[in-house]
Design a protein around this motif. Sequence first.
Motif, short mmCIF file in Angstrom:
data_model
loop_
_atom_site.label_atom_id
_atom_site.label_comp_id
_atom_site.label_asym_id
_atom_site.label_seq_id
_atom_site.Cartn_x
_atom_site.Cartn_y
_atom_site.Cartn_z
N SER A 201 0.85 -1.19 0.00
CA SER A 201 0.00 0.00 0.00
C SER A 201 0.88 1.24 0.00
O SER A 201 1.96 1.23 0.59
CB SER A 201 -0.91 0.00 1.23
OG SER A 201 -0.16 -0.11 2.42
N TRP A 202 0.43 2.29 -0.67
CA TRP A 202 1.17 3.57 -0.72
C TRP A 202 0.21 4.68 -0.30
O TRP A 202 -0.90 4.80 -0.81
CB TRP A 202 1.70 3.85 -2.12
CG TRP A 202 2.94 4.71 -2.12
CD1 TRP A 202 3.07 5.95 -1.57
CD2 TRP A 202 4.22 4.40 -2.70
NE1 TRP A 202 4.35 6.44 -1.76
CE2 TRP A 202 5.09 5.51 -2.45
CE3 TRP A 202 4.72 3.32 -3.40
CZ2 TRP A 202 6.40 5.54 -2.89
CZ3 TRP A 202 6.04 3.35 -3.83
CH2 TRP A 202 6.87 4.45 -3.58
N LEU A 203 0.63 5.49 0.65
CA LEU A 203 -0.18 6.62 1.11
C LEU A 203 -0.07 7.78 0.14
O LEU A 203 1.04 8.14 -0.26
CB LEU A 203 0.28 7.06 2.50
CG LEU A 203 -0.46 8.26 3.11
CD1 LEU A 203 -1.89 7.88 3.48
CD2 LEU A 203 0.28 8.79 4.34
N LEU A 204 -1.20 8.36 -0.21
CA LEU A 204 -1.18 9.57 -1.05
C LEU A 204 -0.83 10.75 -0.15
O LEU A 204 -1.67 11.55 0.25
CB LEU A 204 -2.54 9.78 -1.73
CG LEU A 204 -2.60 10.88 -2.79
CD1 LEU A 204 -1.56 10.67 -3.88
CD2 LEU A 204 -4.00 10.98 -3.39
N SER A 205 0.45 10.85 0.15
CA SER A 205 0.97 11.77 1.17
C SER A 205 1.37 13.13 0.61
O SER A 205 1.69 14.04 1.37
CB SER A 205 2.17 11.14 1.86
OG SER A 205 3.11 10.69 0.89
N LEU A 206 1.38 13.27 -0.71
CA LEU A 206 1.77 14.51 -1.36
C LEU A 206 0.64 14.95 -2.28
O LEU A 206 -0.12 14.11 -2.80
CB LEU A 206 3.07 14.31 -2.14
CG LEU A 206 4.27 13.88 -1.28
CD1 LEU A 206 5.46 13.46 -2.15
CD2 LEU A 206 4.68 14.97 -0.31
N PRO A 207 0.49 16.25 -2.52
CA PRO A 207 -0.69 16.74 -3.24
C PRO A 207 -0.71 16.32 -4.71
O PRO A 207 0.33 16.24 -5.37
CB PRO A 207 -0.58 18.26 -3.10
CG PRO A 207 0.84 18.53 -2.76
CD PRO A 207 1.34 17.34 -2.01
N LEU A 208 -1.93 16.08 -5.21
CA LEU A 208 -2.09 15.66 -6.60
C LEU A 208 -1.72 16.75 -7.60
O LEU A 208 -1.47 16.45 -8.76
CB LEU A 208 -3.54 15.22 -6.84
CG LEU A 208 -3.82 13.73 -6.75
CD1 LEU A 208 -5.29 13.45 -6.98
CD2 LEU A 208 -2.98 12.95 -7.75
N TYR A 209 -1.69 18.01 -7.17
CA TYR A 209 -1.28 19.06 -8.11
C TYR A 209 0.23 19.10 -8.27
O TYR A 209 0.75 19.84 -9.09
CB TYR A 209 -1.81 20.43 -7.69
CG TYR A 209 -1.48 20.85 -6.27
CD1 TYR A 209 -0.23 21.38 -5.94
CD2 TYR A 209 -2.42 20.74 -5.25
CE1 TYR A 209 0.07 21.76 -4.64
CE2 TYR A 209 -2.12 21.14 -3.95
CZ TYR A 209 -0.88 21.64 -3.66
OH TYR A 209 -0.56 22.02 -2.38
N HIS A 210 0.96 18.31 -7.48
CA HIS A 210 2.40 18.13 -7.66
C HIS A 210 2.66 16.85 -8.45
O HIS A 210 1.93 15.87 -8.30
CB HIS A 210 3.10 17.99 -6.31
CG HIS A 210 3.47 19.29 -5.69
ND1 HIS A 210 4.22 19.37 -4.55
CD2 HIS A 210 3.21 20.57 -6.05
CE1 HIS A 210 4.39 20.63 -4.21
NE2 HIS A 210 3.79 21.38 -5.11
N VAL A 211 3.71 16.81 -9.21
CA VAL A 211 4.05 15.59 -9.93
C VAL A 211 4.40 14.46 -8.95
O VAL A 211 4.18 13.28 -9.25
CB VAL A 211 5.21 15.85 -10.92
CG1 VAL A 211 6.56 15.95 -10.19
CG2 VAL A 211 5.25 14.79 -12.00
N SER A 212 4.89 14.81 -7.77
CA SER A 212 5.23 13.79 -6.78
C SER A 212 3.99 13.07 -6.28
O SER A 212 4.02 11.86 -6.02
CB SER A 212 5.99 14.43 -5.62
OG SER A 212 5.28 15.54 -5.10
N GLY A 213 2.89 13.80 -6.12
CA GLY A 213 1.64 13.16 -5.73
C GLY A 213 1.08 12.29 -6.84
O GLY A 213 0.61 11.17 -6.60
N GLN A 214 1.15 12.79 -8.06
CA GLN A 214 0.69 11.99 -9.20
C GLN A 214 1.55 10.73 -9.36
O GLN A 214 1.04 9.67 -9.73
CB GLN A 214 0.74 12.82 -10.47
CG GLN A 214 -0.26 13.97 -10.49
CD GLN A 214 -0.12 14.84 -11.72
OE1 GLN A 214 -0.35 14.37 -12.83
NE2 GLN A 214 0.26 16.08 -11.53
N GLY A 215 2.84 10.85 -9.06
CA GLY A 215 3.72 9.68 -9.15
C GLY A 215 3.23 8.54 -8.27
O GLY A 215 3.31 7.37 -8.65
N ILE A 216 2.72 8.87 -7.08
CA ILE A 216 2.18 7.84 -6.17
C ILE A 216 1.00 7.14 -6.82
O ILE A 216 0.88 5.91 -6.77
CB ILE A 216 1.76 8.49 -4.84
CG1 ILE A 216 2.97 9.07 -4.12
CG2 ILE A 216 1.04 7.47 -3.95
CD1 ILE A 216 2.63 9.94 -2.92
#
Length: 487
Positions: A201-216
């Motif tokens: 499981s991976w927590l969506l810990s970073l915002p979706l408007y960042h590429v880092s959040g989308q990466g998750i």
Amino acid sequence: MRLEFILSPLNHASGEEMFAWQVYAASPALKDKIALRDHSQGDVFSWAELALSIGQCAEGLTAQGLKPGQGLALCGKNSFDLLCHYLAGLQLGARVLGINPAFTPQKRQELCARNHISLCILFEPPLAEGVAAGQKKIEKKHRSFPLATEYIASDLPLSPYTLTLTSGSTGLPKAVVHDIAAHFANARGVCELTEFGSGNSWLLSLPLYHVSGQGIVWRWLYSGAELHLAAADFYASVARATHVSLVPTQLSRFLAYLAEKGKQNVNTRHILLGGSQIPLALTQELAHWGICSYSGYGMTEMASTVFAKKSDGSKGVGQALNQREYLLVGEELWLRGAGLAKGYWQQGTIVPLTNEQGWLQTKDKARWVKGELEILGRLDNMFISGGENIQPEEIEGIIQQFGGVKQVFVLPKNDPEYGQRPVALIAFETRFDMEQVNKLKLWLSDKIEKYKQPVAYFPLHSEKLQEGAIKISRQRLQAELIQLLGK
């Protein structure tokens, strides 16, 4: 079951596009497998239930007039509703743009106009409806704003794209265009490094408007694993997931959480770090808890992580992940390969972001040391605060609009929690005093995001720092700031 085969939407026999969540939902072996846990609501969704929710969002978007090739903007903090609209927009073949909810309404409108957005949805914080059977019922709420433009790019295929904003030294941030294949290509290398599979499981810990959040999100979809959405107690949610992405600020707070709560019932086994220079003391402390951390380096233009390694005693970020390529030209890092964007969205077309040789020039200074890459800083003036890119020139340009400002420079100062924070050296038309500073701070409060507002102001002595030069160098300003801070 990993989606090795789904680097782009698949086709049904009927000819309709099929996306990762639809593939899992259509599989007799996987449709009832848990896909998502929303800790904020206590809800659990199978792949079949998730695909149904995404489909319902897609129907709602269609009813509001969204067509393939048009732009959809989503503005809000992470939530199940926001995630479903993100995936639904792609399912419809739209260009999906994430917008930071900290942006002012004016900036949001300007970004929508520049990126030809036809429909903007503002996601509001959930509201409690009341108490039933001892539990709070939470209403998911959003507001839609149809915009004047119904722009569809005639020279582009009607395929789904993500638009991700990245900072620039002047004007509004640029929108980086990725297709689904690029997101999956980036996800593959990270999943291999971090041993992320369908049982994790991976927590969506970073915002979706960042590429880092989308990466998750794309690692989750690539592996067919579980995605977790955080509850109000964010660090309790971190402890529930096997994999987490954190910036150093979050890691410091999670370590404090562990020190207070202990490791009992902590499922976390892998933490991918990024966003700024990662203090070795933090990764060493994490190792004492038996959690493996990875030090990484990524870029919006490359769909997230490019270099990463298991954290050790060195400052480097390891080697390039699967199918990424790099060059060091002088001190500048050049990149290409897995995850590279199609380009920047500009005036209704996609403008290439590579040079004549086909490489992305990152403007990051780097060197190769003992078999790994070490990032030395920026060739321009950008710095990172709590995982957010900050371009000093943007802040300076806004402050200059305040009446009575003669000259201003924004510089980073080191901060143990955020990595770096912005500080202003300023000269007023009249003398420098705190009354002027306080008026400026009040004026600035609704002109720019809070994390970009300087945390301290100091007088700028231009004559002393210039000493006959055409302009003041930022190196001299940084040395002056160190003296003012007393370290």
